[in-house]
Design an enzyme around this catalytic site. Structure first.
Site, short mmCIF file in Angstrom:
data_model
loop_
_atom_site.label_atom_id
_atom_site.label_comp_id
_atom_site.label_asym_id
_atom_site.label_seq_id
_atom_site.Cartn_x
_atom_site.Cartn_y
_atom_site.Cartn_z
N HIS A 189 -13.20 54.33 -9.54
CA HIS A 189 -12.95 55.76 -10.11
C HIS A 189 -12.96 55.37 -11.59
O HIS A 189 -12.10 54.41 -12.13
CB HIS A 189 -11.92 56.37 -9.66
CG HIS A 189 -12.12 57.94 -10.18
ND1 HIS A 189 -12.75 58.83 -9.71
CD2 HIS A 189 -11.50 58.41 -11.24
CE1 HIS A 189 -12.80 59.87 -10.67
NE2 HIS A 189 -11.72 59.69 -11.49
N SER A 190 -13.80 55.87 -12.41
CA SER A 190 -13.77 56.05 -13.97
C SER A 190 -13.66 54.20 -14.25
O SER A 190 -14.82 53.61 -13.96
CB SER A 190 -12.23 56.17 -14.19
OG SER A 190 -12.32 56.51 -15.66
N LEU A 191 -12.72 53.79 -14.90
CA LEU A 191 -12.61 52.20 -15.34
C LEU A 191 -12.94 51.35 -14.17
O LEU A 191 -13.71 50.48 -14.25
CB LEU A 191 -11.50 51.99 -16.01
CG LEU A 191 -11.33 50.30 -16.32
CD1 LEU A 191 -12.44 49.92 -17.05
CD2 LEU A 191 -10.00 49.94 -16.91
N SER A 234 -17.58 56.24 -9.49
CA SER A 234 -17.36 57.65 -9.56
C SER A 234 -16.47 57.83 -10.79
O SER A 234 -15.87 57.34 -11.42
CB SER A 234 -15.95 57.79 -8.52
OG SER A 234 -15.41 58.87 -8.71
N HIS A 249 -13.15 65.13 -14.65
CA HIS A 249 -12.82 63.82 -14.61
C HIS A 249 -12.14 63.46 -13.22
O HIS A 249 -12.51 62.47 -12.78
CB HIS A 249 -12.40 63.10 -15.79
CG HIS A 249 -12.42 61.60 -15.64
ND1 HIS A 249 -13.47 60.71 -15.93
CD2 HIS A 249 -11.10 60.74 -15.56
CE1 HIS A 249 -13.33 59.68 -15.87
NE2 HIS A 249 -11.75 59.47 -15.71
#
Length: 185
Positions: A32-34, A60, A166
């Site tokens: 997720h994200s980074l 994601s 986010h």
């Protein structure tokens, strides 16, 4: 008490210490994200080393890693502005943000993560692994940066959009798990 890692090559170097364990059985990556960009970078390095690859990468809430961020850097904001931005992102519990002693310990780690997220741009490498992208339609990531994940796989890239920003993952976690399970069976 070790210094926080603030660059992708060092993150991948640390993860590769566990490459034999990671690749010992069939596996997939979810980030997720980074974490999505870390998953991609690790899969690329495993591919370069000729090791077994994940059956799928689930990305994601992240721009494709070879796209330059369109956002203002957060990692180098002054202390109060950095805390305020963490509040705005709505991903850190209020109880954590309000605990000054805990935040003093976490700030270097968070700044390091944000530095990687702000500055890392991958070389474009099309993996033989399929990629599935989850995205919150209210997230501030440019559509072209979401669709750019297709350039990072030789397989068809699939996409699932959710209402929310986010951290849509908090609201749709169970649905995402069902999708992942379905795609892995």
């Amino acid at each position: 008490m070790e210094p926080a890692i603030d660059n992708m090559p060092e993150v991948i170097e640390e993860l590769l210490l566990y490459k034999d364990f990671i690749t010992s059985k069939p596996y997939a990556f979810f980030g997720h994200s980074l974490g999505s960009r870390i998953s991609y970078a690790l899969a690329c390095e495993l591919h370069t080393l000729g090791l077994p690859l994940p059956s799928k990468v689930f990305a994601s809430a992240s721009r494709a890693p070879h796209c330059t961020s369109n956002k203002k850097y957060l990692h180098d904001l002054p202390h109060d502005a950095f805390i305020a931005k963490l509040r705005d992102l709505n991903g850190t519990p209020k109880e954590v943000l309000d605990n000054a002693e805990l935040m003093e310990l976490l700030i270097p780690l968070l700044r390091a993560d944000f530095k990687i997220a702000d500055t890392y741009v991958a070389e474009q490498h099309a993996l033989p692994t399929p990629i599935h992208v989850f995205h919150g339609v209210e997230d501030e990531i440019l559509d072209e940066h979401i669709l750019a994940w297709q350039a990072l796989t030789a397989q068809p890239c699939t996409y699932k959009y959710f209402d929310g920003g986010h951290f849509f993952i908090h609201q749709y976690g169970e649905e995402m798990i069902n999708i992942i399970n379905q795609q892995l069976t």
